[in-house]
Design an enzyme around this catalytic site. Structure first.
Site, PDB file in Angstrom:
ATOM      1  CG  HIS A   1     -11.396  95.995  30.578  1.00  0.00           C
ATOM      2  ND1 HIS A   1     -12.127  95.148  29.765  1.00  0.00           N
ATOM      3  CD2 HIS A   1     -11.007  95.257  31.635  1.00  0.00           C
ATOM      4  CE1 HIS A   1     -12.170  93.945  30.311  1.00  0.00           C
ATOM      5  NE2 HIS A   1     -11.503  93.974  31.449  1.00  0.00           N
TER       6      HIS A   1
ATOM      7  CG  HIS B   1      -3.593  90.828  34.228  1.00  0.00           C
ATOM      8  ND1 HIS B   1      -4.058  89.657  33.659  1.00  0.00           N
ATOM      9  CD2 HIS B   1      -4.659  91.668  34.279  1.00  0.00           C
ATOM     10  CE1 HIS B   1      -5.345  89.794  33.383  1.00  0.00           C
ATOM     11  NE2 HIS B   1      -5.746  91.001  33.748  1.00  0.00           N
TER      12      HIS B   1
END
Length: 382
Positions: free
Chosen positions: A186, A286
Site C-alpha cells: 500500500h 486495480h
C-alpha cells in the site's frame, strides 16, 4: 450523432458517476473519480465536457482521447487522467450501444469468457484475517488480498516484521496452498522495510507483493526484487503508458495494476496491457471502485491475453453504506461462480445502471482517506 448533455453524481460510499447523453437518446456511463478528491475530479470533467466535448460526435473516441490529453500544455497526473478515464468509459458505452455490441467486440473480441477475481480481507489495519479468509474461501473465492501492515516507521522493529509474517502465515494455514493470497504494501513501506518484509513473507508464498514502494521510488524495485522470488505488482498510482515505461524496462515487475478509472480509461489501459504483454508482464487491473469501473475493467480483461485476475470491491472495507450491486438494475451481471465472473455481453459496458437509485443517493462527496500519524506526531503513509 452528437453529445448534448451530461450529469455527474457523487454517490456513496466514495464514487463519482458520469452520465453522457446524445441527441439520439443513447446514454453512456463512466466512473471518473479519485477517491477522496471527487469534487476536484468533478471540476476537471466539467471543464473537458463544457469546453470541448459537448456538441461532438461521441464515436471518435481515439481523437477525443488525444485531444483531451494532448490539447492542454499540462498533462497527466491523477486528476486529469481520472477525468479523461470516466469520459472515455462513457464514450465506449455509447459506441457499444450504437453498434449493439459489447465493448470487447469493438476492441477485437474476447480472448476469454470469464476471469478470476479476488476478495479483500482484513481491512485497512489488517485484523481477523484468518477467519475472514476461511469465510471467503467457503463462499467460493480462490484468491484473496490483504494489507501487509498498518503504518510502519521508516525503519521499524523486528516485531513489526514478524507480526506481518505471522498474519500471512495464519491465512496460509487457514486456507491451504491452493488459495492465492496477494499482499498489499500500500505504499506504506520504505525501501529498507520493503526488503525485510519481502524476505520475511516469502515463506508463505504470496501470490504477489503489491506496491512495495510508492511509485516515486520505483527506481528501488530492482533492489527489492533481489530480496525475494515473490512476484512484484504495482501500478495503481501510475496514470499513463508513459508512467509504465520505466517499470517495463527495469524488467522486475511481474504484474501491473493500472486503474481503468485513473489511467485514462479503456482506451489507455488497453494500450498499457498490450505493452505489458510485450514484456511478459501480467495485467491485474486495480478496481476498489463501483460497478461502472468494474464493468470497464472486465471489457479490457476480455481482450487482454495477459490478464491474470481482477480486483473487485464487493464487501470491501470502504463500502460501509453502499456496495457495487446497489446501483445495478440487473445484479446478476456480477455473479461470482467458483471465484470467477463472466465477461458482460450486453451492449456497451454491459451493465444497466439503476438511475433512480443513483439519483436518490447522489450528493455524497465528503469521503476522504484517514490521515495517520506516527507516535512522534509526524504524518504516516496511509
Amino acid at each position: 450523432m452528437k453529445i448534448v448533455d451530461y450529469d455527474l453524481y457523487a454517490v456513496p460510499p466514495r464514487w463519482l458517476f458520469l452520465r453522457v447523453e446524445t441527441d439520439t437518446g443513447l446514454v453512456g456511463w463512466g466512473e471518473p473519480v479519485v477517491e477522496g478528491r471527487a469534487r476536484t475530479v468533478r471540476t476537471a470533467v466539467e471543464e473537458l465536457m463544457d469546453t470541448y466535448l459537448l456538441g461532438k460526435d461521441p464515436l471518435r473516441i481515439e481523437d477525443h482521447w488525444q485531444t483531451m490529453y494532448r490539447g492542454g500544455f499540462y498533462r497527466g497526473g491523477p486528476v486529469l487522467m481520472s477525468a479523461i478515464a470516466g469520459i472515455d468509459q462513457a464514450l465506449w458505452d455509447v459506441k457499444g450501444k450504437h453498434h449493439d455490441a459489447p465493448v470487447h467486440e469493438l476492441l477485437g473480441g474476447k480472448a476469454r469468457d470469464r476471469i478470476r477475481v479476488y476478495q479483500w480481507i482484513g481491512g485497512d489495519r489488517p485484523d481477523g484475517v484468518a477467519d475472514a479468509a476461511r469465510e471467503k474461501v467457503e463462499a467460493g473465492f480462490t484468491a484473496l488480498k490483504m494489507n501487509a501492515t498498518s503504518e510502519l516507521r521508516r525503519i521499524d522493529s523486528p516485531k513489526a516484521v514478524s507480526r506481518a509474517a505471522d498474519r500471512l502465515g495464519a491465512v496460509r494455514e487457514a486456507v491451504g496452498d491452493e488459495v492465492d493470497i496477494g499482499v498489499d504494501f500500500h505504499g506504506r513501506v520504505t525501501k529498507p522495510m520493503a526488503k525485510r518484509l519481502a524476505e520475511a513473507l516469502s515463506e508463505y508464498d504470496p501470490f504477489f507483493i503489491e506496491e512495495p514502494v510508492l511509485p516515486e521510488h520505483n527506481d528501488a524495485l530492482p533492489e527489492i526484487a533481489a530480496h525475494t522470488s515473490t512476484p512484484i505488482a504495482t501500478g495503481e498510482r501510475m496514470f499513463s503508458r508513459w508512467d509504465f515505461k520505466e517499470v517495463f524496462e527495469q524488467g522486475v515487475v511481474d504484474v501491473i495494476q493500472p486503474d481503468v478509472s485513473h489511467a485514462g480509461g479503456i482506451t489507455e489501459v488497453n494500450k498499457i496491457a498490450a505493452m505489458a504483454e510485450a514484456y511478459d508482464v501480467a495485467l491485474a487491473p486495480h478496481c476498489p471502485l463501483g460497478p461502472i469501473a468494474l464493468a470497464a475493467c472486465l471489457q479490457v480483461d476480455a481482450c487482454a491475453p495477459n490478464a491474470l485476475i481482477q480486483e473487485q470491491s464487493l464487501d470491501i472495507h470502504y463500502n460501509e453504506t453502499s456496495d457495487v450491486l446497489d446501483y445495478l438494475a440487473d445484479q446478476s451481471v456480477f455473479e461470482y461462480d467458483e471465484g470467477f465472473v463472466d465477461i458482460p455481453d450486453g451492449p456497451g459496458l454491459g451493465v444497466d445502471i439503476d438511475v433512480e437509485v443513483v439519483e436518490s443517493r447522489a450528493g455524497h462527496d465528503d469521503w476522504h482517506n484517514p490521515v495517520w500519524r506516527h507516535p512522534d506526531g509526524s504524518v504516516a503513509e496511509w
